[in-house]
Design a protein around this motif. Structure first.
Motif, short mmCIF file in Angstrom:
data_model
loop_
_atom_site.label_atom_id
_atom_site.label_comp_id
_atom_site.label_asym_id
_atom_site.label_seq_id
_atom_site.Cartn_x
_atom_site.Cartn_y
_atom_site.Cartn_z
N VAL A 49 0.85 -1.20 0.00
CA VAL A 49 0.00 0.00 0.00
C VAL A 49 0.88 1.25 0.00
O VAL A 49 1.85 1.34 0.76
CB VAL A 49 -0.94 0.00 1.22
N GLY A 50 0.56 2.18 -0.90
CA GLY A 50 1.36 3.39 -1.02
C GLY A 50 2.54 3.23 -1.96
O GLY A 50 3.29 4.19 -2.18
N GLY A 51 2.71 2.02 -2.49
CA GLY A 51 3.83 1.73 -3.38
C GLY A 51 3.66 2.31 -4.77
O GLY A 51 2.65 2.96 -5.08
N LEU A 52 4.65 2.06 -5.62
CA LEU A 52 4.69 2.61 -6.97
C LEU A 52 4.80 1.49 -7.99
O LEU A 52 5.65 0.61 -7.85
CB LEU A 52 5.89 3.55 -7.11
N LEU A 53 3.96 1.53 -9.03
CA LEU A 53 4.07 0.61 -10.16
C LEU A 53 4.57 1.38 -11.37
O LEU A 53 3.90 2.29 -11.85
CB LEU A 53 2.74 -0.07 -10.48
N ILE A 54 5.76 1.01 -11.85
CA ILE A 54 6.36 1.59 -13.04
C ILE A 54 6.10 0.59 -14.17
O ILE A 54 6.53 -0.56 -14.09
CB ILE A 54 7.87 1.80 -12.83
N TYR A 55 5.38 1.00 -15.21
CA TYR A 55 5.00 0.02 -16.23
C TYR A 55 5.18 0.56 -17.64
O TYR A 55 5.08 1.76 -17.90
CB TYR A 55 3.55 -0.43 -16.02
N ASN A 56 5.44 -0.34 -18.56
CA ASN A 56 5.69 -0.02 -19.96
C ASN A 56 4.36 0.22 -20.67
O ASN A 56 3.68 -0.71 -21.07
CB ASN A 56 6.46 -1.18 -20.60
N GLU A 57 4.00 1.49 -20.84
CA GLU A 57 2.71 1.81 -21.45
C GLU A 57 2.68 1.54 -22.95
O GLU A 57 1.60 1.52 -23.55
CB GLU A 57 2.35 3.28 -21.19
N SER A 58 3.85 1.30 -23.55
CA SER A 58 3.88 1.01 -24.99
C SER A 58 3.57 -0.45 -25.29
O SER A 58 3.42 -0.83 -26.44
CB SER A 58 5.24 1.38 -25.58
N ASP A 59 3.47 -1.28 -24.25
CA ASP A 59 3.07 -2.68 -24.41
C ASP A 59 1.54 -2.74 -24.28
O ASP A 59 1.00 -2.55 -23.18
CB ASP A 59 3.73 -3.54 -23.33
N PRO A 60 0.82 -3.02 -25.37
CA PRO A 60 -0.65 -2.95 -25.32
C PRO A 60 -1.28 -3.95 -24.35
O PRO A 60 -2.27 -3.63 -23.69
CB PRO A 60 -1.07 -3.23 -26.77
N VAL A 61 -0.70 -5.13 -24.24
CA VAL A 61 -1.24 -6.13 -23.32
C VAL A 61 -1.08 -5.67 -21.88
O VAL A 61 -2.03 -5.72 -21.08
CB VAL A 61 -0.55 -7.50 -23.53
N LEU A 62 0.10 -5.18 -21.55
CA LEU A 62 0.36 -4.71 -20.19
C LEU A 62 -0.46 -3.46 -19.88
O LEU A 62 -1.03 -3.34 -18.78
CB LEU A 62 1.85 -4.41 -20.03
N ASN A 63 -0.52 -2.55 -20.82
CA ASN A 63 -1.27 -1.31 -20.61
C ASN A 63 -2.74 -1.61 -20.31
O ASN A 63 -3.35 -1.01 -19.41
CB ASN A 63 -1.15 -0.42 -21.84
N LYS A 64 -3.31 -2.56 -21.05
CA LYS A 64 -4.71 -2.95 -20.85
C LYS A 64 -4.90 -3.60 -19.48
O LYS A 64 -5.85 -3.31 -18.75
CB LYS A 64 -5.13 -3.92 -21.96
N LEU A 65 -3.95 -4.46 -19.12
CA LEU A 65 -4.03 -5.16 -17.84
C LEU A 65 -3.96 -4.18 -16.67
O LEU A 65 -4.74 -4.28 -15.72
CB LEU A 65 -2.90 -6.19 -17.75
#
Length: 458
Positions: A213-229
């Motif tokens: 809780v309060g953490g940070l998720l850094i994610y690859n928004e250029s990956d459509p599968v990941l972005n959707k998830l």
């Protein structure tokens, strides 16, 4: 603390054993086979078992922890005794968390780029003289081991999705509970472990829900599968930092990156490495570093072992080695070399070595993966098929699956080597991609021979 390792000879297990020994713990361990360099490393620290094999006598009631490696089976006699004595039994990642509960945990997950992203964070933290522990899946320049556990306030972990142990089948990264999580992308390539793509996706949803809780998720928004998830499974109690390919330019085969107005040259290249770098930057920023700190430090990063590693080169030719084996990784690596050296011929050689890549039904996943190569070659060993107890893989299935004009297929390592040595490498790059070793081929020596021959011919 008194700790016993079942399967102490594992590539990462033995390094954790050494790290705990250095921390002052009383460490013992057993295994039914221990290869180099693990044997020499353990011997150097007085941890090499006197005899090879399992010894239930070493499982005693005064043990504080038993750490179970992936190599050990569920009927292991030491494991059965530990269960009988009701001892605390940990898989490798469970124990890493046990040792890191008071630390700020950075965990890098995703189907590709985990090792490089983790290595980049480690490199920058070391360069800026931060105190931290780490767990990474490859040899990283400047670090003696691939795991270290001390009293540092931060730990940086590569978190993969493979099962944790013989008795704990959940993925390793489900046990690390990050404060800072990175997801690099999602590409299903473990069909021997995850039978469906939906089941594979579920593991990443669980991982997101494990973020503190309060953490940070850094994610690859250029990956459509990941972005959707990420969009569909967002949490209100954590923060999000999307990333993509950062601003950069390529001049004469060299890349310069710009982050928050700060520019610097790089020794690594390719869009996949730029993505990894951008993720690493946001993690380091969360740990208190500035863009100036990061750009200055990352300029000396040369990559993790076997990740676009330059084996040998001359004025107009070069031989690279890369761990790429899954379709998405192969495509990204080939595109990186082609983009960095657009005027050079690219010869791409891929070894099919994993359970997935040697499966005839999986071949269609490689459609177009080798397309950027001017000359594409696929090698696989009948010996590898036999070891994995897989049915024969017809060459026609490989040709149809890759759908690459002019694709050459070899199943004999000697014939592959003969072809490689006979090829013309004038103004060319050779890219060797494999998670194996081409059935025992010494690719470092081969690369040197190829470059020497090219220099002589020129």
């Amino acid at each position: 603390m008194k700790v016993h390792f079942i399967s102490i000879g594992g590539s990462v297990m033995h390094q954790l054993a050494i790290a705990l020994h250095k921390k002052g713990y009383q460490v013992t361990g057993t295994d039914d086979e221990i290869f180099e360099p693990a044997a020499s490393n353990l011997k150097q620290h007085g941890l090499l078992p006197v005899t090879i094999g399992w010894d239930p006598g070493k499982i005693t009631a005064d043990l504080d922890a038993v750490i179970l490696g992936m190599h050990a089976k569920s009927d292991n006699p030491e494991l059965l005794k530990a269960i009988d004595l009701k001892l605390k039994i940990y898989s490798f990642p469970e124990y890493i968390y046990h040792e890191s509960q008071q630390k700020k945990r950075v965990v890098v997950g995703g189907s590709h780029g985990k090792t490089t992203t983790t290595s980049m964070i480690m490199h920058v933290l070391k360069h800026t003289r931060q105190q931290f522990d780490y767990l990474v899946g490859a040899k990283v320049e400047g670090f003696d081991q691939s795991v270290d556990i001390t009293n540092a306030p931060v730990i940086v972990c590569e978190g993969d999705e493979y099962p944790a142990s013989a008795i704990e089948r959940k993925p390793k990264f489900h046990f690390l509970f990050p404060h800072v999580a990175i997801l690099t992308g999602i590409a299903w390539d473990h069909i021997n472990v995850f039978s469906t793509f939906e089941f594979y996706l579920e593991q990443f949803i669980i991982f997101i829900n494990k973020i503190e809780v309060g953490g940070l998720l850094i994610y690859n928004e250029s990956d459509p599968v990941l972005n959707k998830l990420v969009t569909e499974h967002s949490r209100a109690d954590i923060r999000y930092q999307p990333y993509s390919i950062p601003s950069h330019k390529i001049t004469a085969g060299a890349t310069t990156v710009t982050l928050e107005g700060v520019s610097g040259g790089l020794k690594v290249f390719g869009n996949h490495n730029l993505l990894n770098l951008h993720a690493a930057f946001y993690a380091c920023k969360e740990l208190g570093l500035t863009a100036q700190d990061f750009v200055q430090a990352i300029g000396s990063f040369t990559g993790a072992a076997k990740r676009l590693e330059l084996l040998s080169s001359s004025k107009d030719a070069a031989v690279y080695r890369d761990f790429a084996h899954a379709p998405s990784k192969v495509k990204a690596t080939i595109e990186a070399v082609k983009e960095q050296f657009p005027d050079r011929k690219l010869i791409g050689v891929l070894e099919l070595h994993t359970y997935s890549s040697l499966n005839e039904a999986f071949m269609k996943e490689y459609n177009g993966a080798l397309e950027p190569a001017d000359q594409a070659v696929v090698f696989y060993s009948k010996h590898a098929l036999a070891i994995k107890r897989l049915p024969d893989l017809p060459e026609t299935a490989v040709q149809e699956g890759f759908n690459k004009s002019g694709l050459l297929v070899f199943t004999d390592a000697a014939l592959l080597k003969e072809w490689l040595l006979s090829a013309n490498y004038h103004n060319s790059n050779l890219l060797l991609m494999s998670s194996g070793n081409y059935n025992g081929m010494d690719v470092v020596a081969l690369a040197q021979e190829i470059i020497q021959k090219t220099d002589t011919d020129n």
